[in-house]
Scaffold this motif. Structure first.
Motif, PDB file in Angstrom:
ATOM      1  N   LYS A 234       0.827  -1.208   0.000  1.00  0.00           N
ATOM      2  CA  LYS A 234       0.000   0.000   0.000  1.00  0.00           C
ATOM      3  C   LYS A 234       0.857   1.252   0.000  1.00  0.00           C
ATOM      4  O   LYS A 234       0.536   2.247  -0.673  1.00  0.00           O
ATOM      5  CB  LYS A 234      -0.928  -0.009   1.219  1.00  0.00           C
ATOM      6  CG  LYS A 234      -2.083  -0.988   1.104  1.00  0.00           C
ATOM      7  CD  LYS A 234      -2.982  -0.925   2.325  1.00  0.00           C
ATOM      8  CE  LYS A 234      -4.176  -1.864   2.174  1.00  0.00           C
ATOM      9  NZ  LYS A 234      -5.072  -1.842   3.355  1.00  0.00           N
ATOM     10  N   LYS A 235       1.943   1.196   0.773  1.00  0.00           N
ATOM     11  CA  LYS A 235       2.845   2.351   0.794  1.00  0.00           C
ATOM     12  C   LYS A 235       3.509   2.541  -0.567  1.00  0.00           C
ATOM     13  O   LYS A 235       3.656   3.670  -1.056  1.00  0.00           O
ATOM     14  CB  LYS A 235       3.911   2.153   1.876  1.00  0.00           C
ATOM     15  CG  LYS A 235       4.790   3.366   2.111  1.00  0.00           C
ATOM     16  CD  LYS A 235       5.734   3.145   3.261  1.00  0.00           C
ATOM     17  CE  LYS A 235       6.510   4.414   3.586  1.00  0.00           C
ATOM     18  NZ  LYS A 235       7.210   4.982   2.427  1.00  0.00           N
ATOM     19  N   ASP A 239       3.223   5.726  -2.937  1.00  0.00           N
ATOM     20  CA  ASP A 239       4.408   6.442  -3.435  1.00  0.00           C
ATOM     21  C   ASP A 239       4.397   6.539  -4.957  1.00  0.00           C
ATOM     22  O   ASP A 239       4.813   7.563  -5.528  1.00  0.00           O
ATOM     23  CB  ASP A 239       5.683   5.734  -2.965  1.00  0.00           C
ATOM     24  CG  ASP A 239       5.874   5.835  -1.463  1.00  0.00           C
ATOM     25  OD1 ASP A 239       5.263   6.732  -0.845  1.00  0.00           O
ATOM     26  OD2 ASP A 239       6.625   5.007  -0.898  1.00  0.00           O
ATOM     27  N   LEU A 240       3.942   5.470  -5.635  1.00  0.00           N
ATOM     28  CA  LEU A 240       3.853   5.507  -7.094  1.00  0.00           C
ATOM     29  C   LEU A 240       2.872   6.581  -7.564  1.00  0.00           C
ATOM     30  O   LEU A 240       3.147   7.311  -8.535  1.00  0.00           O
ATOM     31  CB  LEU A 240       3.431   4.130  -7.624  1.00  0.00           C
ATOM     32  CG  LEU A 240       4.474   3.016  -7.535  1.00  0.00           C
ATOM     33  CD1 LEU A 240       3.860   1.685  -7.941  1.00  0.00           C
ATOM     34  CD2 LEU A 240       5.687   3.321  -8.414  1.00  0.00           C
ATOM     35  N   GLU A 241       1.745   6.686  -6.885  1.00  0.00           N
ATOM     36  CA  GLU A 241       0.775   7.712  -7.243  1.00  0.00           C
ATOM     37  C   GLU A 241       1.359   9.106  -7.049  1.00  0.00           C
ATOM     38  O   GLU A 241       1.185   9.993  -7.893  1.00  0.00           O
ATOM     39  CB  GLU A 241      -0.495   7.532  -6.417  1.00  0.00           C
ATOM     40  CG  GLU A 241      -1.281   6.269  -6.742  1.00  0.00           C
ATOM     41  CD  GLU A 241      -2.435   6.046  -5.791  1.00  0.00           C
ATOM     42  OE1 GLU A 241      -2.560   6.847  -4.828  1.00  0.00           O
ATOM     43  OE2 GLU A 241      -3.204   5.102  -5.997  1.00  0.00           O
ATOM     44  N   ASP A 242       2.051   9.298  -5.931  1.00  0.00           N
ATOM     45  CA  ASP A 242       2.670  10.606  -5.679  1.00  0.00           C
ATOM     46  C   ASP A 242       3.727  10.929  -6.719  1.00  0.00           C
ATOM     47  O   ASP A 242       3.832  12.067  -7.210  1.00  0.00           O
ATOM     48  CB  ASP A 242       3.296  10.621  -4.278  1.00  0.00           C
ATOM     49  CG  ASP A 242       2.259  10.805  -3.191  1.00  0.00           C
ATOM     50  OD1 ASP A 242       1.091  11.028  -3.538  1.00  0.00           O
ATOM     51  OD2 ASP A 242       2.621  10.696  -2.007  1.00  0.00           O
ATOM     52  N   SER A 243       4.536   9.899  -7.048  1.00  0.00           N
ATOM     53  CA  SER A 243       5.595  10.109  -8.038  1.00  0.00           C
ATOM     54  C   SER A 243       5.011  10.469  -9.401  1.00  0.00           C
ATOM     55  O   SER A 243       5.511  11.372 -10.092  1.00  0.00           O
ATOM     56  CB  SER A 243       6.452   8.842  -8.137  1.00  0.00           C
ATOM     57  OG  SER A 243       7.410   8.965  -9.167  1.00  0.00           O
ATOM     58  N   LEU A 244       3.934   9.784  -9.770  1.00  0.00           N
ATOM     59  CA  LEU A 244       3.303  10.059 -11.053  1.00  0.00           C
ATOM     60  C   LEU A 244       2.728  11.470 -11.098  1.00  0.00           C
ATOM     61  O   LEU A 244       2.910  12.209 -12.085  1.00  0.00           O
ATOM     62  CB  LEU A 244       2.206   9.023 -11.313  1.00  0.00           C
ATOM     63  CG  LEU A 244       1.430   9.157 -12.625  1.00  0.00           C
ATOM     64  CD1 LEU A 244       2.379   9.070 -13.822  1.00  0.00           C
ATOM     65  CD2 LEU A 244       0.350   8.101 -12.730  1.00  0.00           C
ATOM     66  N   SER A 267       6.397   2.421 -16.526  1.00  0.00           N
ATOM     67  CA  SER A 267       6.953   1.726 -15.367  1.00  0.00           C
ATOM     68  C   SER A 267       5.981   1.766 -14.190  1.00  0.00           C
ATOM     69  O   SER A 267       5.754   0.758 -13.508  1.00  0.00           O
ATOM     70  CB  SER A 267       8.290   2.358 -14.973  1.00  0.00           C
ATOM     71  OG  SER A 267       8.792   1.776 -13.798  1.00  0.00           O
ATOM     72  N   THR A 268       5.380   2.928 -13.983  1.00  0.00           N
ATOM     73  CA  THR A 268       4.424   3.065 -12.882  1.00  0.00           C
ATOM     74  C   THR A 268       3.208   2.178 -13.089  1.00  0.00           C
ATOM     75  O   THR A 268       2.702   1.547 -12.157  1.00  0.00           O
ATOM     76  CB  THR A 268       3.985   4.535 -12.745  1.00  0.00           C
ATOM     77  OG1 THR A 268       5.135   5.358 -12.520  1.00  0.00           O
ATOM     78  CG2 THR A 268       2.990   4.700 -11.595  1.00  0.00           C
TER      79      THR A 268
END
Length: 961
Positions: A234-235, A239-244, A267-268
């Protein structure tokens, strides 16, 4: 809006009240006003995330709804938290959570807490105050209230007489072990008071993890691994959502021409797909695991119920404090001792039986005799309520009472009132009860007049109609449903106490009059081959503080036993002792700390919760007293003397010892002065018997020196404590009745007492030198005994049972839930409001004493003066009643007690203007009397005044004539 209200107001409330406030009041009001609101509304989804919740769980915060809400309040509220934490769950979570941030822990009793707090404020470290009581040092008011001065970049706060630089990363936590602290409004205004008290469902989930971890370790390990993996995934997804989102926000120009962005998106996407698949797989696996775990839930629920029964006993006596950590040790011990079985249902039954019995024995070890029956009754009631065999209405009837007139003089007032309530509230079983009593009162009177009506069949076939608890309601008599072993407390065994103890948990002896465990401790050391030179004793008193600390450190390092005696004389120092115990690191395995104290409300809760509590008090009842005496005898005690009559005389002595102790419970009827006869008296007299009988064997003297033995035992040892002549005469009478050659007469067997139902005699055994056959006979004796056994009148027990029943009833009222509703739909608050409204209607209007005096004029007779004085005093009662009743919602301790008296009528009411004890309805009914009485007083006053004047005129006429 709802979230802001939640963060501001609900912290101090229980889980049930929070839910009612959120869903039934706030959310319902917003929906009625057509304010847009997501449904179903969950405060956790708005104020936190699954990632953060998983992180809290990994740090030790329980995953139930209440704990998650408390975590949100602790970290999300604008004020610093003050955690009401009797089970220390918040303390453990905060310590684990803030350990990596250099957490500082202190108490207000530490000499350097101001210096430590100053450093934490300056450098932004978290700071935790533990063991906070109802008084919070005003020196931290500015810090607690966040009275920060200065501008951004250099902020300061006043701490004492200093201005301290304030780091925005600083966090302050306060933690109290008190379950219901009485905090002032200023504390609620400055701190976020949060109720961390564990709930039944929350504790059930925790105990379920313990059971599954013991029974199915691989399943619990898989579940914990799954929780960690789910938290990590979940973390990662978060983090992937934030990075995107960050990449998209920073992208310039046409996004399709940005190859790095396209690569990041691909990649995301692939990682998110993989993580989503893992989360879905984990979710399905978690469902399967939970189904398997739910099979063990009944045992977990039984454990949760038993813990709350233990915890509630602190209401009865402040010394009965139990921590969740100590209970978990008993819980795990029960899992190990219960019988194994391959069939899950049978295994669960074995666990629950072993757990219930172990908790009962554990609790009885530290509870006074007079409250052990209440403890077993509470266990039974809570279990029966959980199983649906008893409703709250039935329990309320069992405790409450009513007001109705009786038809026959032989029926007690309270008995008829209860019959009326039974017929009204439980018509299915008791609807015809009043008619049957009225039509067949001779049958019911015959049953009522029996010496033991509870042991006789109920009239009119009620035996077949009623359940066990319904029989209790008809009898209003305390008995048990679970079996005799739950009214037979365990015998105090120092060997068992030592087995349950550990170097980090002290053993606290709660002393009763005449008890001294020091001798038993030395005997225990001899049995364990523990050198007596390694046992240290210190009687506490003024000036012994430093000596005690020095002995403690020495004992910890060298593996000694340290007994601190009479610690109630130095209660303030015990907080220093508690701090030293908390800082113990790897004590010697042989180290034990023994503490003796009298019951005192100021004893530190921390020591009580972590300790093994032991009450040194003789058992209640002739059979239990004899059983205790024989179980405490060494194995070869009866074989120490070669005289063949020694075992018989020991039994006679044990019976005499039990009788003189049991007479104490009858008060002045038993002894004019209560004496502290104890085991040392019995042991010394047994030594006297041994000495004289051994001398007879050596001298080959066939005659037992009865006069000498009776004098030494009855006049010197036991009689030496008696200072009343009549009490000494009783002891001499027992000696004459119990000691003599007649006890060996085979033609006319000796009986201590016998009638048609019971026979107390000296058992004839095959192996007199072994105590097992004597114990077998003792176990066959009745659990309860009549006063006739002691040579007392059968009516002697009336006062004893009346007082015992009254005490149990008052404690039962204190143990009842003080909030919430019932299955009838009427909550406690509504019930109080209804009665308060009735009281207000029945209260008469107050007299205007000024008008009364004006109407009487100047010619005031002595009778009129008395009437005015009585009116002035009496009318303080309705004034007090009216003022208290108008404040039906408790706003102070006195008014809170008043609300409790209305909800559960007690034997006494707390209107201070009333000089005697009456029930609410009786008092209110009696208030109407003075209004009529005043008219009678005025008529009598006028008559007496007229009569006085007539007599005076006649006397004057006669004198003139």
């Amino acid at each position: 809006m709802v979230a802001a209200a939640f963060l501001s107001y609900v912290g101090a409330f229980s889980h049930e009240f929070r839910r009612e406030l959120l869903q039934e009041v706030w959310v319902k009001d917003l929906l009625e006003r057509e304010v847009p609101l997501s449904q179903p509304y969950r405060i956790e989804e708005l104020l936190t995330t699954d990632v953060e919740i998983s992180k809290w769980s990994s740090e030790g915060l329980p995953p139930d709804e209440l704990s998650i809400q408390n975590g949100i309040l602790t970290l999300g509220a604008s004020r610093f938290p003050l955690c009401i934490d009797p089970q220390q769950q918040a303390l453990n979570w905060i310590k684990k959570k803030e350990a990596k941030h250099n957490l500082k822990c202190c108490t207000f009793n530490d000499d350097d807490f101001l210096k430590q707090l100053e450093m934490s404020i300056k450098y932004g470290f978290p700071f935790l105050f533990t063991d906070v009581d109802e008084y919070i040092d005003p020196v931290i008011d500015n810090v607690l209230g966040k009275n920060i001065k200065g501008s951004v970049g250099r902020e300061t706060v006043t701490l004492g007489d200093k201005e301290v630089e304030y780091d925005k990363n600083f966090r302050l936590y306060l933690n109290t072990k008190l379950a219901n602290p009485k905090l002032g409004p200023n504390v609620f205004g400055k701190a976020m008071v949060i109720n961390y008290t564990v709930t039944l469902m929350g504790l059930e989930d925790q105990l379920l993890s313990v059971i599954v971890g013991y029974e199915r370790r691989e399943l619990e390990e898989q579940r914990e691994s799954l929780i960690q993996e789910t938290s990590s995934n979940k973390k990662l997804l978060y983090d992937l959502e934030d990075s995107l989102l960050r990449e998209l926000a920073q992208s310039k120009g046409n996004m399709l021409d940005n190859e790095d962005l396209v690569h990041t998106l691909e990649s995301t996407k692939s990682k998110a797909t993989e993580v989503t698949y893992k989360l879905d797989l984990a979710s399905r696996t978690a469902v399967d695991i939970e189904k398997t775990r739910d099979g063990y839930r009944p045992a977990a629920m039984r454990g949760a119920i038993l813990f709350f029964v233990l915890a509630d006993m602190s209401v009865v006596n402040s010394m009965y404090q139990y921590s969740l950590e100590a209970f978990l040790e008993v819980f795990v011990h029960s899992l190990k001792r219960s019988l194994p079985d391959t069939i899950l249902r049978k295994r669960l039954n074995n666990i629950m039986e072993a757990l219930t019995l172990n908790v009962y024995n554990y609790g009885c070890t530290g509870i006074f005799e007079k409250e052990k029956l209440l403890f077993s009754f509470q266990i039974t009631i809570k279990m029966e309520q959980h199983q649906g065999h008893i409703t709250q209405e039935e329990l309320n009837f069992f405790i409450k009472s009513s007001e109705h007139k009786k038809p026959f003089a032989w029926i007690p007032d309270s008995g008829w009132e209860d019959c009326v309530r039974l017929a009204a509230e439980f018509p299915d079983c008791f609807g015809s009860l009043l008619t049957e009593i009225d039509n067949n009162h001779d049958v019911w009177k015959e049953w009522f007049d029996d010496d033991m009506p509870e042991s006789q069949p109920f009239p009119m076939g009620y035996d077949e109609r009623m359940s066990s608890f319904q029989k209790l309601m008809l009898l209003r008599y305390v008995s048990t449903i679970m079996g005799e072993r739950y009214v037979t407390p365990p015998i105090l065994s120092f060997d068992n106490i030592f087995e349950q103890s550990s170097p980090t948990s002290p053993i606290v002896f709660i002393l009763s009059p005449g008890s001294d465990p020091a001798g038993d401790l030395i005997k225990l050391a001899e049995r364990l081959d523990f050198s007596c030179s390694k046992i240290k004793f210190l009687s506490m008193g003024q000036g012994q503080e430093e000596t005690a600390i020095h002995l403690l450190h020495t004992a910890v390092s060298r593996g000694q036993w340290l007994m601190l005696q009479n610690c109630h004389l130095l209660v303030r120092w015990l907080r220093d002792l508690e701090k030293n115990l908390e800082h113990l690191q790897k004590p010697h395995p042989d180290f034990r700390l023994w503490i003796t104290t009298e019951p005192t409300s100021s004893f530190p809760i921390g020591i009580l919760q972590r300790s093994l509590k032991v009450v040194t008090e003789p058992p209640n009842g002739l059979r239990l007293n004899l059983r205790s005496t024989y179980l405490k005898l060494p194995v070869n005690a009866l074989a120490e003397c070669e005289h063949p009559n020694f075992p018989t005389l020991v039994f006679v002595l044990a019976f005499f010892h039990a009788v003189v102790q049991e007479r104490r419970k009858y008060g002045k009827v038993g002894w004019n002065i209560s004496y502290d006869f104890n085991d040392s008296d019995f042991n010394t007299c047994m030594t006297i018997l041994n000495t004289y009988l051994d001398r007879m064997v050596e001298q080959r003297d066939p005659k037992i020196p009865w006069n000498t033995l009776k004098y030494l035992i009855g006049e010197v040892m036991y009689g030496g404590r008696a200072i009343d002549d009549f009490d000494r005469r009783i002891l001499r009478t027992y000696m004459d009745e119990y000691m003599g050659d007649f006890i060996f007469d085979s033609f006319q067997p000796f009986h201590f007492y016998h009638d048609d139902t019971v026979d107390y005699y000296i058992p004839i055994v095959d192996t007199p030198k072994a105590k097992d056959e004597y114990l077998a006979y003792i176990e066959s004796l009745p659990l309860a005994n009549k006063p006739d056994v002691f040579g007392l009148n059968p009516n002697a027990e009336i006062g004893y049972y009346t007082l015992a029943a009254k005490t149990i009833w008052e404690h039962l009222i204190e143990l009842q839930p003080q909030t919430g509703g019932s299955t009838t739909g009427v909550s406690r608050e509504e019930h109080i409001a209804q009665i308060a409204s009735d009281v207000m209607e029945k209260l008469p209007q107050e007299f205007d004493l000024t008008k009364v005096k004006r109407a009487l004029g100047l010619d005031v007779s002595p009778t009129t003066i008395v009437m005015l004085q009585e009116q002035t005093r009496w009318w303080t009662i309705p004034q007090s009643q009216r003022a208290d009743t108008m404040r039906a919602i408790p706003k102070s301790q006195r008014v809170d007690s008043m609300a409790g008296d209305i909800s559960f009528p007690r034997s006494k009411i707390r209107w201070r203007a009333i000089p005697h004890s009456l029930r609410v309805n009786t008092i209110v009914g009696d208030i109407s009397i003075p209004k009529t009485q005043q008219m009678r007083w005025r008529m009598i006053s006028k008559f007496l005044r007229a009569n006085t004047m007539t007599n005076g005129i006649s006397a004057q006429t006669k004198h003139k004539g």
